[in-house]
Design a protein around this motif. Structure first.
Motif, PDB file in Angstrom:
ATOM      1  N   LEU A 209      40.426  24.353  78.659  1.00  0.00           N
ATOM      2  CA  LEU A 209      39.200  25.137  78.829  1.00  0.00           C
ATOM      3  C   LEU A 209      38.017  24.265  79.247  1.00  0.00           C
ATOM      4  CD1 LEU A 209      39.424  27.497  75.715  1.00  0.00           C
ATOM      5  CD2 LEU A 209      39.953  28.058  78.094  1.00  0.00           C
ATOM      6  N   GLY A 210      38.240  22.952  79.336  1.00  0.00           N
ATOM      7  CA  GLY A 210      37.170  22.060  79.767  1.00  0.00           C
ATOM      8  C   GLY A 210      36.452  21.345  78.648  1.00  0.00           C
ATOM      9  N   ALA A 211      36.995  21.414  77.440  1.00  0.00           N
ATOM     10  CA  ALA A 211      36.347  20.765  76.305  1.00  0.00           C
ATOM     11  C   ALA A 211      36.493  19.251  76.377  1.00  0.00           C
ATOM     12  CB  ALA A 211      36.944  21.276  74.993  1.00  0.00           C
ATOM     13  N   GLY A 212      35.520  18.559  75.787  1.00  0.00           N
ATOM     14  CA  GLY A 212      35.629  17.128  75.567  1.00  0.00           C
ATOM     15  C   GLY A 212      36.070  16.882  74.136  1.00  0.00           C
ATOM     16  N   PHE A 213      36.880  15.860  73.927  1.00  0.00           N
ATOM     17  CA  PHE A 213      37.394  15.548  72.585  1.00  0.00           C
ATOM     18  C   PHE A 213      36.510  14.502  71.922  1.00  0.00           C
ATOM     19  CE2 PHE A 213      39.982  12.484  70.097  1.00  0.00           C
ATOM     20  CZ  PHE A 213      40.299  13.306  69.033  1.00  0.00           C
ATOM     21  N   ARG A 214      36.108  14.772  70.674  1.00  0.00           N
ATOM     22  CA  ARG A 214      35.383  13.799  69.868  1.00  0.00           C
ATOM     23  C   ARG A 214      35.886  13.855  68.433  1.00  0.00           C
ATOM     24  NH1 ARG A 214      29.147  14.386  69.785  1.00  0.00           N
ATOM     25  NH2 ARG A 214      29.375  12.496  68.522  1.00  0.00           N
ATOM     26  N   PRO A 215      35.900  12.726  67.726  1.00  0.00           N
ATOM     27  CA  PRO A 215      36.266  12.762  66.309  1.00  0.00           C
ATOM     28  C   PRO A 215      35.405  13.766  65.558  1.00  0.00           C
ATOM     29  CG  PRO A 215      36.149  10.495  67.073  1.00  0.00           C
ATOM     30  CD  PRO A 215      35.624  11.360  68.189  1.00  0.00           C
ATOM     31  N   GLY A 216      36.048  14.602  64.764  1.00  0.00           N
ATOM     32  CA  GLY A 216      35.362  15.712  64.122  1.00  0.00           C
ATOM     33  C   GLY A 216      34.172  15.310  63.283  1.00  0.00           C
ATOM     34  N   ILE A 217      34.312  14.231  62.504  1.00  0.00           N
ATOM     35  CA  ILE A 217      33.209  13.865  61.618  1.00  0.00           C
ATOM     36  C   ILE A 217      32.014  13.387  62.426  1.00  0.00           C
ATOM     37  CG2 ILE A 217      34.168  11.555  61.218  1.00  0.00           C
ATOM     38  CD1 ILE A 217      32.006  13.720  58.840  1.00  0.00           C
ATOM     39  N   GLU A 218      32.239  12.701  63.549  1.00  0.00           N
ATOM     40  CA  GLU A 218      31.115  12.262  64.384  1.00  0.00           C
ATOM     41  C   GLU A 218      30.343  13.463  64.924  1.00  0.00           C
ATOM     42  OE1 GLU A 218      32.134   9.682  67.573  1.00  0.00           O
ATOM     43  OE2 GLU A 218      33.129   8.194  66.291  1.00  0.00           O
ATOM     44  N   VAL A 219      31.088  14.450  65.412  1.00  0.00           N
ATOM     45  CA  VAL A 219      30.451  15.657  65.943  1.00  0.00           C
ATOM     46  C   VAL A 219      29.652  16.357  64.856  1.00  0.00           C
ATOM     47  CG1 VAL A 219      30.824  17.887  67.057  1.00  0.00           C
ATOM     48  CG2 VAL A 219      32.322  15.968  67.597  1.00  0.00           C
ATOM     49  N   MET A 220      30.278  16.522  63.697  1.00  0.00           N
ATOM     50  CA  MET A 220      29.635  17.283  62.637  1.00  0.00           C
ATOM     51  C   MET A 220      28.404  16.560  62.087  1.00  0.00           C
ATOM     52  SD  MET A 220      31.022  20.125  62.623  1.00  0.00           S
ATOM     53  CE  MET A 220      30.055  20.731  61.222  1.00  0.00           C
TER      54      MET A 220
END
Length: 372
Positions: free
Chosen positions: A258-269
């Motif tokens: 869908l075009g998403a970028g991946f980032r570690p969840g805790i960094e994003v949150m």
């Protein structure tokens, strides 16, 4: 003082952990200035953490992993939506004692993403974890407008097992709003879609998959990726081996499509929740989760909090139900000291049942050791 801890799974939510820690601290230092910022790493509890940080809770009626309707929540603030896959397609949505490794579907997660778009989201953080599914995101894609068909022209059966019958894929009908939304895949795992480190092999058994089921699912997801490659080109093959593709039963693969970028969840949150300004105001940070163990060091919330705090030269202590890391490993992770509830109540069953009061007593120990 900042309390930025994750949930104690099976006993306390992250919000409850923060409340109990603050109560224990203030029992020793009544006028203590303490701020609570419950955190999550993208798995279950992510929406609750966002709501605690000031996001608005929204609800939508969606399809559960077995096809039954469920009410799922997402969080919204100023055009940013935090969507938690487990709300729609998580193990928590299965009847007690029921697992469906071959047939559980992510269709409801797609419906929940669509509800966030309907609510005006221009940026979507999609936290994945705690899923009941291993369908590569096929159900989610279908809910968003993809056509995944058998040789007879019928929609494929739900779940990863049904993908063995996939003959063609058409993504041209995907919701057009997806192309104009900033989309982030937030996950604490970086597995590829298939293979020995892929979603079925590593996480399938947790969802009830037998060794034979794992083989079936791995072959079905490999076939799914091949059909998608025929439909959209080489990027599908690239996404299948990309970090995060195997997250949450392979839903990461679908989200990358869908075009998403991946980032570690805790960094994003931590970014979304406003951790940096809260950290500036603090001189000591308390983090934690139910079990501090080897998994903690691989993208879990306490490790992310400790890394950010160490970079800001702030002291960190941790609370947990169970501690399985030696002091030198904690130190390398940026945690000065860890306090386990089992230090006060060695009986694990009693510890889980009485986690709240025991955590308050543990927080009193922290206050005496660090604040007096």
């Amino acid at each position: 003082m900042l309390v930025a801890a994750d949930k104690f799974k099976g006993s306390l939510t992250a919000v409850e952990v923060a409340g109990r820690v603050m109560a224990g601290l203030r029992r020793v230092v009544p006028d203590l200035e303490v701020e609570a910022l419950p955190v999550a790493d993208g798995g279950d509890g992510t929406v609750a953490a966002a709501v605690a940080a000031g996001f608005e809770r929204r609800e939508a009626r969606v399809t559960g992993p077995l096809g039954d309707p469920v009410t799922a929540a997402f969080a919204l603030r100023e055009g940013t939506a935090v969507v938690e896959m487990a709300e729609a397609s998580g193990l928590q949505r299965l009847p007690e004692g029921v697992l469906a490794p071959l047939t559980a579907s992510t269709y409801g997660s797609g419906e929940l993403l669509r509800a966030a778009l309907d609510a005006g989201a221009r940026s979507v953080v999609f936290g994945v974890g705690g899923s009941a599914t291993t369908d590569g995101g096929a159900g989610m894609l279908s809910a968003l407008g993809a056509r995944l068909l058998t040789a007879g022209g019928d929609p494929v059966a739900p779940g990863g097992g049904g993908l063995a019958g996939l003959a063609s894929a058409d993504l041209s009908g995907l919701d057009p709003r997806l192309s104009s939304v900033e989309f982030v895949l937030a996950s604490d795992v970086d597995n590829p879609l298939t293979g020995p480190k892929g979603a079925p092999a590593v996480y399938g058994p947790q969802k009830g998959a037998s060794p034979e089921d794992v083989e079936t699912l791995d072959a079905a997801l490999a076939h799914f990726a091949k059909v998608l490659e025929d439909a959209v080109g080489a990027r599908a093959a690239e996404y299948a081996v990309s970090p995060g593709a195997g997250a949450a039963g392979g839903v990461g693969f679908g989200v990358l499509l869908l075009g998403a970028g991946f980032r570690p969840g805790i960094e994003v949150m931590l970014d979304v929740l406003g951790f940096a300004p809260a950290l500036e105001r603090a001189d000591l940070v308390i983090t934690g989760e139910g079990s501090l163990d080897g998994q903690t060091l691989h993208g879990k919330a306490p490790a992310g909090v400790a890394a950010a705090a160490r970079a800001a030269d702030k002291d960190v202590v941790a609370v947990c139900g169970r501690l399985a890391l030696p002091p030198e490993v904690l130190g390398r992770a940026g945690i000065r000291r860890a306090y386990a509830l089992t230090d006060l109540e060695p009986d694990v069953a009693k510890c889980i049942a009485g986690a709240g009061p025991i955590l308050e007593r543990t927080a009193e120990r922290i206050a005496r050791d660090f604040l007096t």
